[in-house]
Design a protein around this motif. Structure first.
Motif, short mmCIF file in Angstrom:
data_model
loop_
_atom_site.label_atom_id
_atom_site.label_comp_id
_atom_site.label_asym_id
_atom_site.label_seq_id
_atom_site.Cartn_x
_atom_site.Cartn_y
_atom_site.Cartn_z
N ASP A 88 0.74 -1.25 -0.12
CA ASP A 88 -0.10 -0.27 0.26
C ASP A 88 0.69 1.71 -0.21
O ASP A 88 0.68 2.46 -0.14
N ILE A 89 1.88 1.51 0.70
CA ILE A 89 2.86 2.04 0.37
C ILE A 89 2.78 2.98 -0.85
O ILE A 89 3.40 3.84 -1.26
N THR A 96 -2.22 10.41 0.33
CA THR A 96 -3.28 11.77 0.53
C THR A 96 -3.86 11.91 2.02
O THR A 96 -4.02 12.62 1.98
N HIS A 97 -3.78 10.24 2.25
CA HIS A 97 -4.58 10.17 3.62
C HIS A 97 -3.12 10.64 4.33
O HIS A 97 -3.67 10.93 5.87
N ILE A 98 -1.92 9.58 4.75
CA ILE A 98 -1.05 10.48 5.88
C ILE A 98 -0.73 11.98 5.55
O ILE A 98 -1.07 12.44 6.58
N ARG A 99 -1.19 12.78 4.71
CA ARG A 99 -0.62 14.23 4.38
C ARG A 99 -2.33 15.14 4.98
O ARG A 99 -2.43 16.04 5.57
N ASP A 100 -3.69 14.29 4.79
CA ASP A 100 -5.06 14.93 5.11
C ASP A 100 -4.38 14.91 6.79
O ASP A 100 -4.82 15.54 7.16
N LEU A 101 -4.11 13.97 7.55
CA LEU A 101 -3.72 13.35 8.85
C LEU A 101 -3.14 14.47 9.47
O LEU A 101 -3.53 15.22 10.71
N VAL A 102 -1.69 14.95 8.68
CA VAL A 102 -0.58 15.87 9.60
C VAL A 102 -1.38 17.27 9.29
O VAL A 102 -1.00 18.05 9.54
#
Length: 106
Positions: A88-89, A96-102
């Motif tokens: 999945d990486i 985009t999910h990781i960026r949204d969390l940050v």
């Protein structure tokens, strides 16, 4: 009995070899100075450095090693520590999910 049967002379150390080479170069230079003058001898003494690995290849290896390090770090962090799938990486939705969390935390 020596290992090398072809030549029975003692093996030279690196320093002895360099010293002998330097002395032979000086003898040659003295003869050239007499024959050709000072300029020709000074040009021959100029040392040319030949790199084992060219600079462009060093930079390429550095970039490749950085990419491998980032990819393996993301795989371990997301796949092993985060209990996700390692494949999945490589998906854009994961990043985009990781960026949204940050961005959400700010």
């Amino acid at each position: 009995m020596s290992v090398n049967n072809l030549s029975q002379e003692q093996a030279k150390t690196r320093e002895e070899y360099k010293k002998a080479k330097f002395e032979s170069q000086q003898k040659i230079n003295v003869h050239e100075k007499k024959a050709n003058g000072e300029k020709a001898a000074s040009q021959k003494n100029k040392r040319i450095r030949i790199r084992l690995i060219p600079i462009w290849l060093r930079l390429l290896l550095l970039i490749i090693s950085i990419l491998v390090g980032v990819t393996s770090g993301a795989a371990v962090g997301y796949g092993v520590l985060g209990n996700g799938k390692v494949a999945d990486i490589f998906k854009e939705s994961t990043w985009t999910h990781i960026r949204d969390l940050v961005d959400k935390r700010e």
